[in-house]
Design a protein around this motif. Structure first.
Motif, mmCIF file in Angstrom:
data_model
loop_
_atom_site.group_PDB
_atom_site.id
_atom_site.type_symbol
_atom_site.label_atom_id
_atom_site.label_comp_id
_atom_site.label_asym_id
_atom_site.label_seq_id
_atom_site.Cartn_x
_atom_site.Cartn_y
_atom_site.Cartn_z
ATOM 1 N N GLY A 1 0.827 -1.204 0.000
ATOM 2 C CA GLY A 1 0.000 0.000 0.000
ATOM 3 C C GLY A 1 0.856 1.245 0.000
ATOM 4 O O GLY A 1 1.982 1.247 0.510
ATOM 5 N N VAL A 2 0.287 2.308 -0.577
ATOM 6 C CA VAL A 2 0.972 3.598 -0.622
ATOM 7 C C VAL A 2 0.008 4.649 -0.080
ATOM 8 O O VAL A 2 -1.202 4.539 -0.296
ATOM 9 C CB VAL A 2 1.372 3.950 -2.081
ATOM 10 C CG1 VAL A 2 1.869 5.383 -2.193
ATOM 11 C CG2 VAL A 2 2.434 2.980 -2.604
ATOM 12 N N ALA A 3 0.546 5.617 0.632
ATOM 13 C CA ALA A 3 -0.273 6.771 1.025
ATOM 14 C C ALA A 3 0.648 7.957 1.274
ATOM 15 O O ALA A 3 1.868 7.788 1.450
ATOM 16 C CB ALA A 3 -1.097 6.459 2.275
ATOM 17 N N THR A 4 0.043 9.148 1.302
ATOM 18 C CA THR A 4 0.856 10.358 1.435
ATOM 19 C C THR A 4 0.301 11.253 2.531
ATOM 20 O O THR A 4 -0.835 11.087 2.963
ATOM 21 C CB THR A 4 0.886 11.144 0.099
ATOM 22 O OG1 THR A 4 -0.437 11.579 -0.193
ATOM 23 C CG2 THR A 4 1.400 10.272 -1.038
ATOM 24 N N GLY A 5 1.133 12.188 2.961
ATOM 25 C CA GLY A 5 0.704 13.085 4.031
ATOM 26 C C GLY A 5 1.262 14.486 3.848
ATOM 27 O O GLY A 5 2.272 14.693 3.167
ATOM 28 N N PHE A 6 0.577 15.429 4.488
ATOM 29 C CA PHE A 6 0.983 16.845 4.435
ATOM 30 C C PHE A 6 0.781 17.482 5.796
ATOM 31 O O PHE A 6 -0.185 17.188 6.484
ATOM 32 C CB PHE A 6 0.118 17.579 3.399
ATOM 33 C CG PHE A 6 -0.218 19.005 3.769
ATOM 34 C CD1 PHE A 6 0.719 20.018 3.589
ATOM 35 C CD2 PHE A 6 -1.444 19.323 4.328
ATOM 36 C CE1 PHE A 6 0.426 21.326 3.960
ATOM 37 C CE2 PHE A 6 -1.745 20.633 4.708
ATOM 38 C CZ PHE A 6 -0.809 21.634 4.511
ATOM 39 N N TRP A 7 1.712 18.330 6.209
ATOM 40 C CA TRP A 7 1.491 19.129 7.416
ATOM 41 C C TRP A 7 2.203 20.462 7.315
ATOM 42 O O TRP A 7 3.156 20.613 6.570
ATOM 43 C CB TRP A 7 1.942 18.381 8.672
ATOM 44 C CG TRP A 7 1.319 18.958 9.916
ATOM 45 C CD1 TRP A 7 1.950 19.669 10.884
ATOM 46 C CD2 TRP A 7 -0.060 18.887 10.293
ATOM 47 N NE1 TRP A 7 1.036 20.044 11.847
ATOM 48 C CE2 TRP A 7 -0.202 19.580 11.512
ATOM 49 C CE3 TRP A 7 -1.192 18.309 9.716
ATOM 50 C CZ2 TRP A 7 -1.428 19.719 12.160
ATOM 51 C CZ3 TRP A 7 -2.408 18.442 10.369
ATOM 52 C CH2 TRP A 7 -2.507 19.135 11.585
ATOM 53 N N PHE A 8 1.685 21.408 8.061
ATOM 54 C CA PHE A 8 2.256 22.766 8.091
ATOM 55 C C PHE A 8 3.549 22.814 8.888
ATOM 56 O O PHE A 8 3.910 21.884 9.562
ATOM 57 C CB PHE A 8 1.339 23.720 8.851
ATOM 58 C CG PHE A 8 -0.097 23.554 8.630
ATOM 59 C CD1 PHE A 8 -0.741 24.409 7.764
ATOM 60 C CD2 PHE A 8 -0.821 22.565 9.271
ATOM 61 C CE1 PHE A 8 -2.098 24.284 7.561
ATOM 62 C CE2 PHE A 8 -2.179 22.445 9.064
ATOM 63 C CZ PHE A 8 -2.820 23.304 8.201
ATOM 64 N N THR A 9 4.166 23.993 8.890
ATOM 65 C CA THR A 9 5.188 24.300 9.877
ATOM 66 C C THR A 9 4.741 25.585 10.549
ATOM 67 O O THR A 9 4.637 26.629 9.912
ATOM 68 C CB THR A 9 6.559 24.506 9.216
ATOM 69 O OG1 THR A 9 6.848 23.382 8.404
ATOM 70 C CG2 THR A 9 7.640 24.672 10.271
ATOM 71 N N LEU A 10 4.463 25.462 11.826
ATOM 72 C CA LEU A 10 3.998 26.620 12.585
ATOM 73 C C LEU A 10 5.170 27.578 12.836
ATOM 74 O O LEU A 10 6.313 27.145 12.966
ATOM 75 C CB LEU A 10 3.423 26.120 13.903
ATOM 76 C CG LEU A 10 2.654 27.073 14.797
ATOM 77 C CD1 LEU A 10 1.459 27.654 14.047
ATOM 78 C CD2 LEU A 10 2.157 26.313 16.019
ATOM 79 N N GLY A 11 4.862 28.876 12.897
ATOM 80 C CA GLY A 11 5.916 29.858 13.198
ATOM 81 C C GLY A 11 5.781 30.322 14.641
ATOM 82 O O GLY A 11 6.154 29.615 15.547
ATOM 83 N N ALA A 12 5.223 31.528 14.844
ATOM 84 C CA ALA A 12 4.856 32.086 16.153
ATOM 85 C C ALA A 12 6.037 32.666 16.944
ATOM 86 O O ALA A 12 7.185 32.639 16.493
ATOM 87 C CB ALA A 12 4.098 31.084 17.004
ATOM 88 N N GLU A 13 5.705 33.189 18.130
ATOM 89 C CA GLU A 13 6.692 33.926 18.917
ATOM 90 C C GLU A 13 7.839 33.025 19.347
ATOM 91 O O GLU A 13 7.609 31.941 19.882
ATOM 92 C CB GLU A 13 6.073 34.512 20.194
ATOM 93 C CG GLU A 13 4.919 35.441 19.992
ATOM 94 C CD GLU A 13 3.599 34.753 20.185
ATOM 95 O OE1 GLU A 13 3.342 33.736 19.483
ATOM 96 O OE2 GLU A 13 2.825 35.217 21.028
ATOM 97 N N THR A 14 9.052 33.549 19.141
ATOM 98 C CA THR A 14 10.230 32.759 19.439
ATOM 99 C C THR A 14 11.334 33.711 19.875
ATOM 100 O O THR A 14 11.529 34.757 19.257
ATOM 101 C CB THR A 14 10.682 31.981 18.177
ATOM 102 O OG1 THR A 14 9.525 31.419 17.556
ATOM 103 C CG2 THR A 14 11.655 30.885 18.521
ATOM 104 N N SER A 15 12.024 33.360 20.937
ATOM 105 C CA SER A 15 13.103 34.209 21.448
ATOM 106 C C SER A 15 14.349 33.377 21.690
ATOM 107 O O SER A 15 14.250 32.170 21.936
ATOM 108 C CB SER A 15 12.716 34.850 22.787
ATOM 109 O OG SER A 15 11.453 35.443 22.701
ATOM 110 N N ALA A 16 15.490 34.029 21.618
ATOM 111 C CA ALA A 16 16.747 33.334 21.904
ATOM 112 C C ALA A 16 17.809 34.367 22.236
ATOM 113 O O ALA A 16 17.705 35.531 21.833
ATOM 114 C CB ALA A 16 17.189 32.515 20.709
ATOM 115 N N THR A 17 18.801 33.945 22.982
ATOM 116 C CA THR A 17 19.942 34.807 23.290
ATOM 117 C C THR A 17 21.230 34.042 23.010
ATOM 118 O O THR A 17 21.340 32.868 23.359
ATOM 119 C CB THR A 17 19.919 35.217 24.778
ATOM 120 O OG1 THR A 17 18.806 36.067 25.005
ATOM 121 C CG2 THR A 17 21.195 35.970 25.166
#
Ligand code: FES
Ligand code: FES
Lengths: 158, 780
Positions: free
Chosen positions: B461-477
């Protein structure tokens, strides 16, 4: 219930501890001896995160009472590396990325070590069935099997 | 995904360049040695001096009104230091907020954490105690008297939608229907997504296939049960150590639920023993804080495994109807779906995500999707890796398989004929940018797996999938030490242990110093600005955008130091190959300065070297994958064995390839577990019957084969390194791929999940009866 006095050898060290007769070995290790390397995933013998050896026998420490360790030798993940030197299984787990979150890792390492002591040259199938009591939700087992195979080969001197 | 994309979100265009470190497999992973030696600290490994142990009393009923709660006997027990119930928590008004990939409503969050008027599922918290030992805490729970008025319950999503179903919330009227309904309903919301003209699409179709699918809830199954330890001090400050996918979001929720200032709550994320979306929600944290406040000592709470199953969110159980039409030459003309998703006791399932992902792998003109979010007497659902997507893929990808067979077209060719590509209009709004879907299909087509011979009762069997990449608030130092080594403090959660290494590789690449010279560590809520939950595959993708931004600010500071030393303007200094250099020959003849040399001079030339980033990363870089699976069906037992498995996925750029393979493999095996075994089983009283790993059976090592993986790299145009989120796509295709393989093996279409031995066996028996009947008719 009155606590009982238990003497055991944990990773080669003599340890004396007072434990409640209903306390599991897992709880005694974690709560009384502050050895938190052994993990609890279920408390019912179904996940293997709590694997240790008791006089060389692989057990789920959540299914053993602390008082049963009296006079016995317990080996846990904390005793696996020799000083700075990681055990070949520990090294190969790192090399093969056989761990992600790592909560299953201590149990899997202890179980794999017990396997290789009994069977230094296991087939893929033998590894899979031996480790069937150790759940890992992150890796899909692929890299764990490879790491055990590779460590076994190194330990055999190949 | 939770909320609307901000016009001020950060995108950094993809920079094509030769990379020295990114894309290699580091030998030393930041977290690994501690994890293999037992030194890594998870929440339940932490203890504080004087701590109490907290325990939760849970509802033994699926649905009941709470008439009274008497805690006096528990409070009188020696060793009990605090008891909390609904009376200790303020009621909350309706207010929605994003919590990971799903939205939460604070009115419901407080009720889910501690029941108020009623209990709505087996395991719903009704009280909590803190005592000097676990044994005393458990004894105290038995002394709490709760008077219940047991009410009729409803578990199944289809039953809950019936007009005569017991209604969970008398004040819930279906949203999204005009005119506003006058009678309450378990259907909390109706939503739609449409494109083109669906009637016209079906009129153009030569083949139309319509099918119905049902799935049971499954649990994330992280091996580490939820654990938290809280310390409320006399000064009104709370510190909480917890296993979470988003400590900043947890801080916000704790503060809100307990009516505290954000600044008075500090959440310290510990090493996380698996989350997969299930650790996006507060359960124990507010209780532990309140118990600590009342008990005046730190309180540690750890769930038992059965509490994890009974009371933390599984996925939705679903009922999905898919109707699709195509021409004989394989062009899809219409795609329609009805999605009925359980949300558990309170509204808010993954339906909004499912609605927009249903058909997004295909380039379609006419689409109509209608969805219902349905409350039932089960724990409130939580996100689980690509929340909502495997169930719709089950429907769509098996209907696609049927259509391809009907047309006599190979199932991969059929998908290629209709595949989404750059410029495809999605049915939920945006057009797709450059994506790697077609590449994954083409690689699958020529993969050696496809030419492996199959035996009797075996199928592919074969099947496929899709998903987003979420962004949103992100901090780093990024802090550059006086010796030229660097420390990155990140605010996302390294949920699997891979992102802290990926960040180190990226910072090292940017600075031009060895990977070993960069340390990355997680910052608690007081160390950085707000970071959104690590959800939506955003951990590495968004976290690295913040890391790059912060590192480039540190580099600008280093160029400034060089400029001051050389007495030139800062814009006359450039950063190349890990050194500050004069921008051109006319600037002057200065020897390039390395990070270590600049770090030594930093103090004199204005102060230490650091860079920080507080950004809102743009959502983008969707991921696509194609899976191939071979199975064998045991006709005597109905057991399905996975023989071979191959997974091909677009990662944009694989920063740490071996780790990505590991995440692919783990996701695929979770999907195999979903497909073949995992399900929530309730009895007729609405009580969960399989709340443990013995009866809720997740895959073990002997259940699965090696999972072959291939990484496709089509860079995400809005990320400097081209990274896409990769964590969620792998769990989507296994369910339909296995269903298609079972059909290929035994000619039976499985449309009820899970495809466990009893179900497959029953399907085989039905097939035999049908065959016999058909032969009988033929003989007449
Ligand atoms: S904790 Fe002992 S087997 Fe799971
Ligand atoms: S690495 Fe997370 S459970 Fe095995």
């Amino acid at each position: 219930m009155a606590k009982q006095y238990v003497t055991t050898i944990v990773n080669g060290d003599n340890v004396e501890v007072l434990c409640d007769p209903t306390q599991t070995l897992l709880d005694v290790l974690r709560d009384e001896m502050d050895m938190t390397g052994t993990k609890e995933g279920c408390g019912t013998g179904d996940c293997g995160a709590c694997s240790v050896t008791l006089d060389g026998v692989l057990v789920c420490s959540c299914l053993v009472l602390g008082i049963e360790a009296n006079g016995k030798k317990v080996e846990t993940i904390e005793g696996m590396a020799q000083g700075e030197e990681l055990h070949p299984l520990q090294r190969k787990f790192i090399d093969h990325v056989a761990l992600q979150c790592g909560i299953c890792t201590p149990g899997l390492l202890i179980a794999s070590k017990a396997l290789l002591e009994e069977n230094p040259d296991p087939t893929e199938e033998e590894i899979r069935y031996w480790l069937a009591g150790n759940l890992c939700r992150c890796t899909g087992y692929h890299k764990i099997i490879e790491a055990v195979q590779d460590a076994a080969a190194e330990m055999r001197g190949n | 995904m939770g909320r609307a994309p901000s016009p001020f979100a950060t995108k950094i265009p993809y920079e094509k360049k030769d990379l020295k470190i990114v894309g290699t497999n580091p030998t030393a992973r930041g977290d690994a040695v501690d994890k293999v030696t037992g030194r890594a600290r998870y929440a339940s490994d932490i203890s504080l001096p004087g701590q109490l142990i907290g325990r939760v009393l849970r509802s033994p009923h699926a649905r009941a009104n709470i008439l009274s709660i008497d805690t006096s006997a528990a409070e009188a027990l020696a060793g009990v230091k605090a008891v909390v119930t609904r009376d200790d928590f303020p009621d909350m008004a309706i207010e929605h907020a994003a919590s990971g990939e799903l939205m939460v409503n604070f009115r419901d969050v407080t009720r889910n954490m501690m029941a108020r008027e009623n209990v709505l599922y087996d395991g719903h918290p009704v009280a909590a105690v803190a005592a000097t030992s676990d044994a005393i805490a458990k004894q105290a729970l038995k002394l709490i008297k709760v008077e219940y008025e047991v009410l009729p319950h409803v578990i199944d999503v289809r039953d809950a939608m019936k007009p005569d179903a017991p209604i969970l919330h008398e004040d819930q009227f279906t949203k999204g229907v005009e005119p506003k309904p006058t009678t309450p309903s378990n259907v909390a919301a109706r939503m739609e997504s449409k494109l083109g003209d669906i009637e016209k699409g079906f009129a153009e179709a030569e083949i139309i296939i319509e099918r119905e699918f049902n799935t049971k809830p499954v649990h994330q199954g992280y091996i580490e049960p939820q654990a938290s330890i809280a310390n409320y001090t006399e000064g009104g400050l709370a510190e909480v150590w917890t296993g979470t996918q988003g400590h900043f979001v947890f801080r916000a929720q704790i503060a809100k639920l307990l009516e505290m200032d954000l600044s008075k709550v500090k959440v310290i994320p510990t090493e996380l023993g698996g989350g997969f979306g299930g650790k996006n929600n507060v359960y124990l944290e507010p209780l532990a804080v309140m118990l600590s406040k009342k008990g005046k000592r730190p309180v540690k709470m750890v769930m038992d495994r059965d509490e994890v199953f009974r009371a933390t969110g599984p996925t939705s159980g679903t009922n999905v109807k898919v109707k699709m039409g195509c021409t004989r030459d394989g062009r899809i003309t219409a795609a329609q779906a009805e999605l009925n998703y359980q949300s558990g006791a309170y509204a808010g399932s993954s339906l909004p995500l499912a609605t927009i992902t249903v058909f997004t792998r295909y380039d379609l003109e006419n689409v109509s999707v209608v969805g219902h979010d349905v409350t039932t007497n089960r724990p409130k659902v939580a996100a689980y890796r690509a929340p909502g997507a495997p169930m719709v893929a089950f429907g769509v990808e098996t209907v696609i398989d049927e259509m391809a067979r009907e047309c006599g077209i190979d199932c991969i060719d059929f998908r290629l004929l209709n595949a989404a590509k750059e410029g495809t209009q999605t049915h939920f709004g945006p057009k797709l940018g450059p994506i790697g879907y077609i590449q994954t299909l083409e690689r699958a087509k020529v993969h050696a797996h496809m030419s492996e011979k199959l035996g009797p009762n075996q199928g592919r069997g074969v099947a496929t999938g899709f998903w987003f990449t979420l962004g949103a608030e992100t901090s780093a130092t990024v802090n550059v030490g006086e010796d030229g080594t660097a420390t990155l403090i990140f605010g996302t959660v390294d949920v699997t242990g891979g992102s802290r290494s990926a960040f180190a590789m990226i910072v090292a690449e940017e600075l031009g110093i060895p990977y070993e010279k960069v340390r990355t560590m997680s910052g608690d809520t007081s160390a950085l600005g707000f970071n959104f939950m690590t959800a939506g595959s955003r951990g590495t993708a968004a976290g690295s955008m913040a890391a790059v931004t912060a590192t480039r600010k540190a580099i600008a500071r280093m160029c400034e130091i060089a400029a001051r030393k050389w007495e030139v303007e800062p814009d006359q200094v450039v950063w190349e190959d890990g050194k500050a250099r004069p921008a051109g020959a006319n600037v002057g003849d200065f020897a390039p300065m390395s990070v270590a040399e600049l770090a030594k001079e930093a103090a004199w030339f204005g102060g230490t070297i650091a860079g920080h980033a507080e950004i809102n990363v743009a959502q983008g870089g969707p991921g696509f994958g194609t899976h191939i699976v071979d199975v064998e069906v045991d006709r005597r037992t109905g057991a399905v064995k996975v023989l071979r498995y191959t997974l091909i996925q677009d990662a944009g750029k694989a920063v740490y390839p071996e780790f990505i393979e590991g995440q692919f493999q783990g996701g695929a095996v979770q999907g195999i577990g979903t497909a073949l075994n995992e399900e929530y089983i309730y009895n007729d009283k609405g009580l969960l019957e399989n709340a443990g790993f013995l009866d809720y059976r997740i895959p073990v090592a002997s259940d699965v084969p090696f999972i072959n993986t291939e990484i496709v790299e089509v860079p995400n145009p809005d990320h400097p390194y081209g990274i896409r989120g990769i964590g969620e796509v792998p769990i989507i295709p296994p369910l339909p791929a296995i269903a298609n393989a079972i059909h290929d093996a035994i000619g039976i279409r499985m449309r009820d999940h899970p495809m466990s031995p009893p179900k497959v066996l029953k399907a085989l028996k039905d097939q035999m009866i049908e065959d016999a009947a058909a032969q009988g008719t033929a003989a007449e």
